[in-house]
Structures are given as structure tokens and as C-alpha cells.
Design a protein around this motif. Structure first.
Motif, PDB file in Angstrom:
ATOM      1  N   LEU A 160       0.857  -1.185   0.000  1.00  0.00           N
ATOM      2  CA  LEU A 160       0.000   0.000   0.000  1.00  0.00           C
ATOM      3  C   LEU A 160       0.895   1.237   0.000  1.00  0.00           C
ATOM      4  O   LEU A 160       1.955   1.237  -0.596  1.00  0.00           O
ATOM      5  N   GLN A 161       0.471   2.275   0.655  1.00  0.00           N
ATOM      6  CA  GLN A 161       1.257   3.502   0.690  1.00  0.00           C
ATOM      7  C   GLN A 161       2.543   3.309   1.491  1.00  0.00           C
ATOM      8  O   GLN A 161       2.662   2.401   2.312  1.00  0.00           O
ATOM      9  N   ALA A 162       3.504   4.178   1.252  1.00  0.00           N
ATOM     10  CA  ALA A 162       4.769   4.141   1.987  1.00  0.00           C
ATOM     11  C   ALA A 162       5.083   5.542   2.504  1.00  0.00           C
ATOM     12  O   ALA A 162       4.585   6.543   1.979  1.00  0.00           O
ATOM     13  N   GLU A 163       5.875   5.602   3.540  1.00  0.00           N
ATOM     14  CA  GLU A 163       6.387   6.876   4.049  1.00  0.00           C
ATOM     15  C   GLU A 163       7.765   6.624   4.632  1.00  0.00           C
ATOM     16  O   GLU A 163       8.241   5.489   4.656  1.00  0.00           O
ATOM     17  N   ASP A 164       8.426   7.683   5.089  1.00  0.00           N
ATOM     18  CA  ASP A 164       9.758   7.510   5.654  1.00  0.00           C
ATOM     19  C   ASP A 164       9.717   7.717   7.161  1.00  0.00           C
ATOM     20  O   ASP A 164       8.757   8.242   7.717  1.00  0.00           O
ATOM     21  N   LEU A 165      10.763   7.239   7.821  1.00  0.00           N
ATOM     22  CA  LEU A 165      10.930   7.505   9.246  1.00  0.00           C
ATOM     23  C   LEU A 165      11.693   8.814   9.416  1.00  0.00           C
ATOM     24  O   LEU A 165      12.594   9.129   8.641  1.00  0.00           O
ATOM     25  N   VAL A 166      11.314   9.571  10.428  1.00  0.00           N
ATOM     26  CA  VAL A 166      11.989  10.842  10.741  1.00  0.00           C
ATOM     27  C   VAL A 166      12.385  10.832  12.211  1.00  0.00           C
ATOM     28  O   VAL A 166      11.862  10.048  13.007  1.00  0.00           O
ATOM     29  N   ALA A 167      13.321  11.683  12.546  1.00  0.00           N
ATOM     30  CA  ALA A 167      13.722  11.822  13.942  1.00  0.00           C
ATOM     31  C   ALA A 167      12.855  12.889  14.608  1.00  0.00           C
ATOM     32  O   ALA A 167      12.519  13.905  13.998  1.00  0.00           O
ATOM     33  N   ILE A 168      12.461  12.624  15.860  1.00  0.00           N
ATOM     34  CA  ILE A 168      11.806  13.662  16.649  1.00  0.00           C
ATOM     35  C   ILE A 168      12.720  13.993  17.832  1.00  0.00           C
ATOM     36  O   ILE A 168      13.288  13.102  18.469  1.00  0.00           O
ATOM     37  N   VAL A 169      12.884  15.301  18.067  1.00  0.00           N
ATOM     38  CA  VAL A 169      13.782  15.780  19.117  1.00  0.00           C
ATOM     39  C   VAL A 169      13.085  16.909  19.876  1.00  0.00           C
ATOM     40  O   VAL A 169      12.096  17.483  19.408  1.00  0.00           O
ATOM     41  N   GLY A 228       6.467  10.099  22.417  1.00  0.00           N
ATOM     42  CA  GLY A 228       6.532  11.539  22.167  1.00  0.00           C
ATOM     43  C   GLY A 228       6.734  12.337  23.440  1.00  0.00           C
ATOM     44  O   GLY A 228       7.519  13.303  23.460  1.00  0.00           O
ATOM     45  N   GLU A 229       6.051  11.946  24.518  1.00  0.00           N
ATOM     46  CA  GLU A 229       6.188  12.664  25.791  1.00  0.00           C
ATOM     47  C   GLU A 229       7.596  12.496  26.367  1.00  0.00           C
ATOM     48  O   GLU A 229       8.153  13.430  26.949  1.00  0.00           O
ATOM     49  N   LEU A 230       8.176  11.304  26.211  1.00  0.00           N
ATOM     50  CA  LEU A 230       9.548  11.094  26.708  1.00  0.00           C
ATOM     51  C   LEU A 230      10.540  11.973  25.951  1.00  0.00           C
ATOM     52  O   LEU A 230      11.457  12.556  26.549  1.00  0.00           O
ATOM     53  N   VAL A 231      10.367  12.093  24.653  1.00  0.00           N
ATOM     54  CA  VAL A 231      11.230  12.983  23.867  1.00  0.00           C
ATOM     55  C   VAL A 231      11.013  14.433  24.292  1.00  0.00           C
ATOM     56  O   VAL A 231      11.960  15.217  24.413  1.00  0.00           O
ATOM     57  N   ALA A 232       9.758  14.789  24.534  1.00  0.00           N
ATOM     58  CA  ALA A 232       9.422  16.168  24.915  1.00  0.00           C
ATOM     59  C   ALA A 232      10.006  16.560  26.265  1.00  0.00           C
ATOM     60  O   ALA A 232      10.163  17.750  26.552  1.00  0.00           O
ATOM     61  N   THR A 233      10.339  15.579  27.101  1.00  0.00           N
ATOM     62  CA  THR A 233      10.972  15.875  28.396  1.00  0.00           C
ATOM     63  C   THR A 233      12.497  15.701  28.332  1.00  0.00           C
ATOM     64  O   THR A 233      13.163  15.595  29.366  1.00  0.00           O
ATOM     65  N   GLN A 234      13.035  15.662  27.100  1.00  0.00           N
ATOM     66  CA  GLN A 234      14.477  15.649  26.835  1.00  0.00           C
ATOM     67  C   GLN A 234      15.176  14.394  27.367  1.00  0.00           C
ATOM     68  O   GLN A 234      16.340  14.453  27.773  1.00  0.00           O
ATOM     69  N   LEU A 235      14.482  13.266  27.344  1.00  0.00           N
ATOM     70  CA  LEU A 235      15.082  12.018  27.795  1.00  0.00           C
ATOM     71  C   LEU A 235      15.733  11.243  26.657  1.00  0.00           C
ATOM     72  O   LEU A 235      16.330  10.191  26.876  1.00  0.00           O
ATOM     73  N   GLY A 236      15.628  11.763  25.450  1.00  0.00           N
ATOM     74  CA  GLY A 236      16.234  11.106  24.307  1.00  0.00           C
ATOM     75  C   GLY A 236      15.547  11.521  23.023  1.00  0.00           C
ATOM     76  O   GLY A 236      14.672  12.400  23.021  1.00  0.00           O
ATOM     77  N   ILE A 237      15.965  10.898  21.927  1.00  0.00           N
ATOM     78  CA  ILE A 237      15.341  11.148  20.639  1.00  0.00           C
ATOM     79  C   ILE A 237      14.666   9.854  20.179  1.00  0.00           C
ATOM     80  O   ILE A 237      14.916   8.781  20.734  1.00  0.00           O
ATOM     81  N   SER A 238      13.837   9.955  19.163  1.00  0.00           N
ATOM     82  CA  SER A 238      13.211   8.749  18.643  1.00  0.00           C
ATOM     83  C   SER A 238      13.035   8.865  17.138  1.00  0.00           C
ATOM     84  O   SER A 238      13.051   9.977  16.576  1.00  0.00           O
ATOM     85  N   LEU A 239      12.879   7.725  16.492  1.00  0.00           N
ATOM     86  CA  LEU A 239      12.569   7.676  15.067  1.00  0.00           C
ATOM     87  C   LEU A 239      11.178   7.100  14.895  1.00  0.00           C
ATOM     88  O   LEU A 239      10.880   6.010  15.417  1.00  0.00           O
ATOM     89  N   VAL A 240      10.328   7.828  14.173  1.00  0.00           N
ATOM     90  CA  VAL A 240       8.929   7.418  14.014  1.00  0.00           C
ATOM     91  C   VAL A 240       8.483   7.668  12.574  1.00  0.00           C
ATOM     92  O   VAL A 240       9.090   8.480  11.865  1.00  0.00           O
ATOM     93  N   PRO A 241       7.428   7.009  12.117  1.00  0.00           N
ATOM     94  CA  PRO A 241       6.872   7.337  10.801  1.00  0.00           C
ATOM     95  C   PRO A 241       6.401   8.786  10.761  1.00  0.00           C
ATOM     96  O   PRO A 241       5.894   9.317  11.755  1.00  0.00           O
ATOM     97  N   ARG A 242       6.574   9.421   9.621  1.00  0.00           N
ATOM     98  CA  ARG A 242       6.253  10.846   9.500  1.00  0.00           C
ATOM     99  C   ARG A 242       4.796  11.142   9.879  1.00  0.00           C
ATOM    100  O   ARG A 242       4.504  12.174  10.490  1.00  0.00           O
ATOM    101  N   SER A 243       3.886  10.254   9.518  1.00  0.00           N
ATOM    102  CA  SER A 243       2.472  10.491   9.800  1.00  0.00           C
ATOM    103  C   SER A 243       2.186  10.554  11.297  1.00  0.00           C
ATOM    104  O   SER A 243       1.239  11.216  11.738  1.00  0.00           O
TER     105      SER A 243
END
Length: 294
Positions: A160-169, A228-243
């Protein structure tokens, strides 16, 4: 005893005449006589009391007539129901989907599908990608919405559709002002990963290894919003689908593209290769492919 014997007997009983029954059924009178004689011999009873002036059912004939009528009605109902299934007027699709992904891809498609096939029910359950494959393999669900790759020996897959992973910081992270970053530049970062039962866990770890390092895992979670909340509290970064980023809706987060290597996240419907696919399931797979193809 076969269904034709019952059909011939019921028609003779209705018409009270072999001749009229033969005309209605478009068969010869001797054929009907032969069928009814065989039925009487098999049951060991006389079904018709025949005289020169009239034909009446015996007491056994009344009993057989009542049961035969019900059997023929059930057969007609079965034939009608099978026709409805083949024409997709009724049916059920048991579908599994990965959390959040289903809500991203499927609502509009399901709404359009229900307009085209209002008699088909869609039953949906959420599973992680690895558990979803198990349920498809076991046959407890008909089709699963997951990500590729899938085991091609066990499953058929419809991309089906595809997307890429992005980093959230976090917005104050050194990457927050960057448009893109290579994965190799993240070797010193603390990663917040999804737990092992999720396909994205393996995808991220394998991409890091191919870029020359083993990711340093600070936390793991099975919940998108909690990551997302863990990243928002500066505990690390994550890679997630863009959507997913759009759904996190957190002003503390910033998105950074992964420039090298680009990590594709390819959605697909999978089904068991050696399993039976109902008419309804095949219709849904074809419909989803039409509306969500790459």
C-alpha cells in the motif's frame, strides 16, 4: 435419499397428480414414479394412497411431506445465501492492524467500502506487527495491515502507501534547527525505542547497525504518544513514521528528516498463503489496493 426424491415427492403431493407434477418439473412421469418408489423402499413406508379417483398422503406421507418441505426451504435459503455471499451482499472481514497506523490509513477506505458493500461487516482488532503475523498465520484474522517485509513463504502481501521515518527531538536539542541529519550523526544520542514486539524496533536498530553503530537505548515503550512525551521531556530522541508526528501534536517537539540512509516504512495487507480467503475478504483487499496503492 437425495434431494430430487424429496422435490418430486413434494410436487406430486401438491399437485395430487403424477402427470401434473411431471409437467411442472419437466421430467417424464415414469421418472417420477421410479423416484418415489425408491424413496418408499428406502424409508420402508407407503407415502401415497392412490385410487382411481384420488391421491392422498398416508400418515407417513404427511410426516415426510412436512419434513421434506422444510428441507427444500432450507436448501433454497442456502442457495440464496450463497448467492448473496458470492455477490458480496453479505459477509465478514476479520482484520488486524497496527496501532495508530490503522487510524491513519483506513477510516476513509472503510467508509467508501461500506458504501459499496453495505452488507459486509468489518471486524477490527489492534496488534503489534509481530503479533499480527501470528494471528494471520493461525487464521484468527483474515487479513492484517502491517509493514513490509513479511515472510513470503507464509504470507501473500499487497503493498500500500509508503512513508519515511523521521527523527523527533526536543525543541532545544542541537538538531532542532536542522532540516536533515544522517543516521551516523546520531551515534552518541540516547534513543527511545518501541518495544521488541513492534516492527519499528527492529527497523530502527538494523538501520543504526548498517550506519556503523548500535543504538544506546534509554527507554522503550509500546505507546506512540508516550514515546513523544519522553522525547518532549528531553530524555532522548526517537525515530517514528512521518504520519505519527502530526498526531503527536506536541509543541515541544521538532522533526528532522533522516537524509542517509532514508528509512522506508512500507505499509501492506498480508494474508495467509495457504488459507481460504472469503469473497468479502478478497473484495476488501482489492478495494484497499485500489485506493491505497503506492
Amino acid at each position: 435419499m437425495d434431494i430430487r426424491q424429496l422435490q418430486y415427492f413434494v410436487e406430486v403431493a401438491k399437485q395430487k397428480s403424477f402427470t401434473k407434477a411431471a409437467s411442472t418439473l419437466h421430467v417424464s412421469q415414469p421418472s417420477i414414479s421410479k423416484m418415489l418408489k425408491a424413496l418408499e423402499e428406502e424409508l420402508g413406508v407407503v407415502l401415497l394412497d392412490r385410487t382411481e379417483r384420488k391421491m392422498e398422503l398416508t400418515d407417513a406421507g404427511v410426516l415426510v411431506y412436512d419434513h421434506a418441505t422444510k428441507v427444500l426451504q432450507l436448501m433454497d435459503s442456502l442457495a440464496s445465501s450463497i448467492g448473496e455471499v458470492r455477490n458480496m451482499e453479505r459477509g465478514r472481514v476479520k482484520m488486524g492492524m497496527m496501532p495508530t497506523v490503522g487510524s491513519f490509513l483506513l477510516p476513509n477506505v472503510i467508509a467508501l467500502f461500506k458504501k459499496s458493500y453495505p452488507g459486509i461487516e468489518i471486524e477490527m482488532k489492534e496488534y503489534s506487527a509481530k503479533h499480527l503475523e501470528i494471528h494471520v498465520e493461525q487464521g484468527s484474522i483474515d487479513v492484517g495491515l502491517t509493514v513490509l517485509p513479511a515472510d513470503t513463504e507464509k504470507f501473500g502481501a499487497v503493498p500500500l502507501q509508503a512513508e519515511d521515518l523521521v527523527a523527533i527531538v526536543h525543541r532545544e536539542h542541537w538538531l532542532a534547527g536542522r532540516d536533515s541529519v544522517s543516521l551516523a550523526e546520531l551515534r552518541e544520542e540516547a534513543f527511545i525505542l518501541f518495544t521488541e514486539e513492534y516492527a519499528i524496533h527492529d527497523v530502527v536498530k538494523q538501520a543504526c547497525v548498517r550506519s556503523g553503530f548500535e543504538p544506546r537505548v534509554a527507554y522503550m515503550s509500546s505507546l506512540w504518544d508516550f514515546v513523544g512525551e519522553l522525547v518532549a521531556t528531553q530524555l532522548g530522541i526517537s525515530l517514528v513514521p512521518r504520519s505519527i508526528v502530526r498526531r503527536l501534536n506536541n509543541s515541544e517537539l521538532r522533526t528532522v528528516d533522516i537524509s542517509a540512509p532514508v528509512i522506508d516504512w512500507q505499509y501492506a495487507l498480508i494474508y495467509r498463503k495457504d488459507g481460504y480467503l472469503s469473497y468479502a475478504t478478497r473484495a476488501f483487499i482489492s478495494f484497499a489496493e485500489q485506493h491505497l496503492s503506492p
